[in-house]
Design an enzyme around this catalytic site. Structure first.
Site, PDB file in Angstrom:
ATOM      1  N   CYS A  46       0.813  -1.214   0.000  1.00  0.00           N
ATOM      2  CA  CYS A  46       0.000   0.000   0.000  1.00  0.00           C
ATOM      3  C   CYS A  46       0.853   1.274   0.000  1.00  0.00           C
ATOM      4  CB  CYS A  46      -0.999  -0.015   1.139  1.00  0.00           C
ATOM      5  SG  CYS A  46      -2.402   1.099   0.849  1.00  0.00           S
TER       6      CYS A  46
ATOM      7  N   HIS B 174      -3.959  -5.721   1.457  1.00  0.00           N
ATOM      8  CA  HIS B 174      -3.840  -5.806   2.913  1.00  0.00           C
ATOM      9  C   HIS B 174      -4.488  -7.096   3.386  1.00  0.00           C
ATOM     10  CE1 HIS B 174      -2.398  -1.762   3.679  1.00  0.00           C
ATOM     11  NE2 HIS B 174      -3.335  -1.242   2.931  1.00  0.00           N
TER      12      HIS B 174
END
Length: 247
Positions: A93, A191
């Site tokens: 991310c 994630h």
């Protein structure tokens, strides 16, 4: 063997349970008789090529990313040399964004990037949130996870994505690409954390790190009984098929 890991900014980039990725790497290494030796590399610390076999950088809020971005740029030459000489790397991310050429915000504000990955990221009007399923053609496997990002990451022409989107948004919601892969370095928005439900990628990273440590080829790691991991992957993949990639 001892696998030396450089964990970048664990005190700043630590949301979405991304520390779980380190826990998975440590456990899967120990079950094969290897030891994971993790060093925290934060603001003011140097990246010394050859000192670590594997690097990890997670995600963070915009404020934390802005705080560490200038320091990360200073670490860029060391990281680039490490990857060029064969070290493994996983970026998730915010870390994935900042290892590109940078991030351009809505108001023209920007965060500098390292330039290790061949991409640039710009802020979008709406966040892209949901479960994701990827086809990783280079590995003949799938990845499942969860994405939550406003940035639209655009790969350079000819850059290799980590995976092609089966369900979900991916890098930009349009290209069908997710993440990027450069040598033994991979970046992704996934994630969840990523590795508990995708143990094959954890093993791939460990094998690449061992190859760097020994100067040889990536070893064939002993298979582990991944029943729970397979179930977690299947549930996540089905969620992505059912409801991934919708505003």
């Amino acid at each position: 063997m001892r696998i030396r890991v450089g964990h970048l900014y664990p005190d700043y980039l630590n949301i979405y349970a991304d520390r779980g990725n380190i826990a998975v790497l440590a456990r899967r290494a120990s079950l094969r008789g290897h030891e994971l030796d993790v060093d925290a590399l934060t603001i003011g610390d140097d990246v010394r090529p050859g000192a670590h076999d594997l690097y990890y950088i997670g995600g963070g809020q915009d404020r934390e990313q802005a705080l560490i971005a200038p320091d990360l740029v200073g670490k860029g030459p060391g990281l680039a040399e490490a990857v060029e000489t064969g070290a493994a790397l996983l970026a998730v991310c915010g870390g994935y964004q900042l290892l590109g050429r940078g991030y351009l915000g809505h108001q023209g504000d920007s965060m500098p990037g390292v330039g290790l990955f061949p991409h640039e990221t710009v802020a979008g009007e709406r966040r892209m949130i949901g479960d994701v399923l990827l086809e990783c053609r280079w590995a003949g496997r799938t990845l499942a996870g969860f994405e939550n990002h406003a940035g639209r990451t655009h790969l350079d022409p000819g850059a290799e994505p980590l995976g092609h989107v089966v369900a979900g948004f991916g890098n930009d919601g349009e290209s069908g690409h997710e993440g990027v892969r450069v040598a033994r370095a991979v970046g992704t928005y996934l994630h969840g954390p990523l590795l508990p439900r995708n143990p094959w990628l954890a093993d791939w990273l460990l094998a690449q790190a061992l190859a760097y440590a020994t100067g040889g080829e990536p070893p064939e790691l002993q298979p582990l009984p991944d029943r729970l991991e397979a179930e977690a992957h299947a549930v996540s993949a089905q969620r992505a098929r059912d409801r991934g990639g919708r505003f």
